[in-house]
Design a protein around this motif. Structure first.
Motif, short mmCIF file in Angstrom:
data_model
loop_
_atom_site.label_atom_id
_atom_site.label_comp_id
_atom_site.label_asym_id
_atom_site.label_seq_id
_atom_site.Cartn_x
_atom_site.Cartn_y
_atom_site.Cartn_z
N PRO A 1 0.84 -1.21 0.00
CA PRO A 1 0.00 0.00 0.00
C PRO A 1 0.87 1.25 0.00
O PRO A 1 1.40 1.67 1.03
N VAL A 2 1.05 1.83 -1.16
CA VAL A 2 1.91 3.00 -1.30
C VAL A 2 1.13 4.25 -0.91
O VAL A 2 0.17 4.64 -1.57
N HIS A 3 1.56 4.87 0.20
CA HIS A 3 0.92 6.10 0.67
C HIS A 3 1.61 7.34 0.11
O HIS A 3 1.07 8.44 0.16
N VAL B 1 4.50 8.33 -3.22
CA VAL B 1 5.21 7.77 -4.37
C VAL B 1 6.72 7.77 -4.19
O VAL B 1 7.44 7.24 -5.03
N SER B 2 7.21 8.34 -3.09
CA SER B 2 8.64 8.23 -2.80
C SER B 2 8.97 6.89 -2.14
O SER B 2 10.13 6.60 -1.87
N CYS B 3 7.95 6.06 -1.92
CA CYS B 3 8.14 4.75 -1.30
C CYS B 3 9.15 3.93 -2.10
O CYS B 3 9.07 3.84 -3.32
N ALA B 4 10.09 3.33 -1.39
CA ALA B 4 11.13 2.54 -2.05
C ALA B 4 10.76 1.06 -2.12
O ALA B 4 11.43 0.29 -2.80
N VAL B 5 9.71 0.65 -1.41
CA VAL B 5 9.32 -0.76 -1.38
C VAL B 5 8.24 -1.00 -2.44
O VAL B 5 7.15 -0.44 -2.36
N LEU B 6 8.56 -1.82 -3.43
CA LEU B 6 7.66 -2.01 -4.57
C LEU B 6 7.11 -3.42 -4.66
O LEU B 6 6.38 -3.73 -5.60
N PHE B 7 7.43 -4.27 -3.69
CA PHE B 7 7.04 -5.67 -3.79
C PHE B 7 6.99 -6.27 -2.40
O PHE B 7 7.73 -5.88 -1.51
N ASP B 8 6.08 -7.25 -2.21
CA ASP B 8 5.95 -7.95 -0.94
C ASP B 8 6.03 -9.45 -1.23
O ASP B 8 5.09 -10.03 -1.80
N GLU B 9 7.13 -10.06 -0.85
CA GLU B 9 7.38 -11.46 -1.17
C GLU B 9 6.35 -12.39 -0.52
O GLU B 9 5.89 -13.36 -1.13
#
Length: 204
Positions: A170-172, A174-182
């Motif tokens: 859940p990207v709150h 757009v500077s979020c660096a986490v793009l995937f959840d294994e």
């Protein structure tokens, strides 16, 4: 050879047999160096609609959700040799009159770009299953969209040959660096499941 590059989160790039380059929901990740012939935006959230992130080839067309909606009706459009049919996409964060999923037809392939959504009437009614899709994407962050369990159920309903989980975080911002959840990707349970990691390409 038709390929899909998963850039991360909900963004990916399709390259068709004839070299036509299609970006879907561009925003996050890498791989925006190839000029776009067609840019598709399923809704106007900043993690989906950065249409100038890549260079545009001459004659590039940008089609947004509003182009696929007419008074509550989902439209079919054609551009750059790609047939596109809008389908429902909605949930508490995504109004049905502002968002679409898009079924793309190219190179003999039917590809469902779900956008941001939870279960829809188009899924429940069998409309999508009747299209005999080759590939389908399913967002499953569990905050702005359905969770993994619901995404798995929707994938069963849609019954594409291959089902791809994405938009798993859940990207709150757009500077979020986490793009995937294994863990969420592993928990997704669907026919022909394909897991793509950011930066990974497959041949369709």
């Amino acid at each position: 050879m038709t390929t899909m590059l998963y850039q991360g989160h909900g963004s990916y790039r399709l390259t068709l047999d004839d070299g036509t380059v299609v970006y879907v929901d561009p925003s996050l990740g890498e791989g925006y160096d190839v000029p776009a012939d067609l840019v598709l935006v399923t809704h106007e959230h900043p993690d989906h609609n950065v249409v100038d992130k890549m260079p545009h080839a001459p004659g590039c067309q940008v089609l947004r959700a509003a182009d696929f909606l007419d008074g509550g009706r989902q439209l079919s459009l054609q551009a750059k040799g790609v047939k596109m049919t809008a389908v429902q996409a909605y949930n508490a964060y995504h109004p049905v009159d502002e968002c679409v999923g898009i079924v793309l037809e190219f190179d003999g392939i039917r590809f469902y770009a779900a956008g941001d959504t939870s279960a829809t009437q188009d899924m429940e009614s069998g409309r999508l299953a009747a299209l005999e899709l080759d590939y389908a994407t399913f967002p499953a962050d569990g905050y702005y969209n359905m969770d993994v369990a619901e995404a798995s159920r929707c994938a069963q309903l849609v019954a594409a040959k291959h089902s791809i989980p994405l938009h798993l975080v859940p990207v709150h911002d757009v500077s979020c660096a986490v793009l995937f959840d294994e863990e969420k990707a592993a928990a997704f349970d669907a026919p022909g499941k394909l897991v793509l990691h950011p930066g990974e390409s497959i041949t369709l």
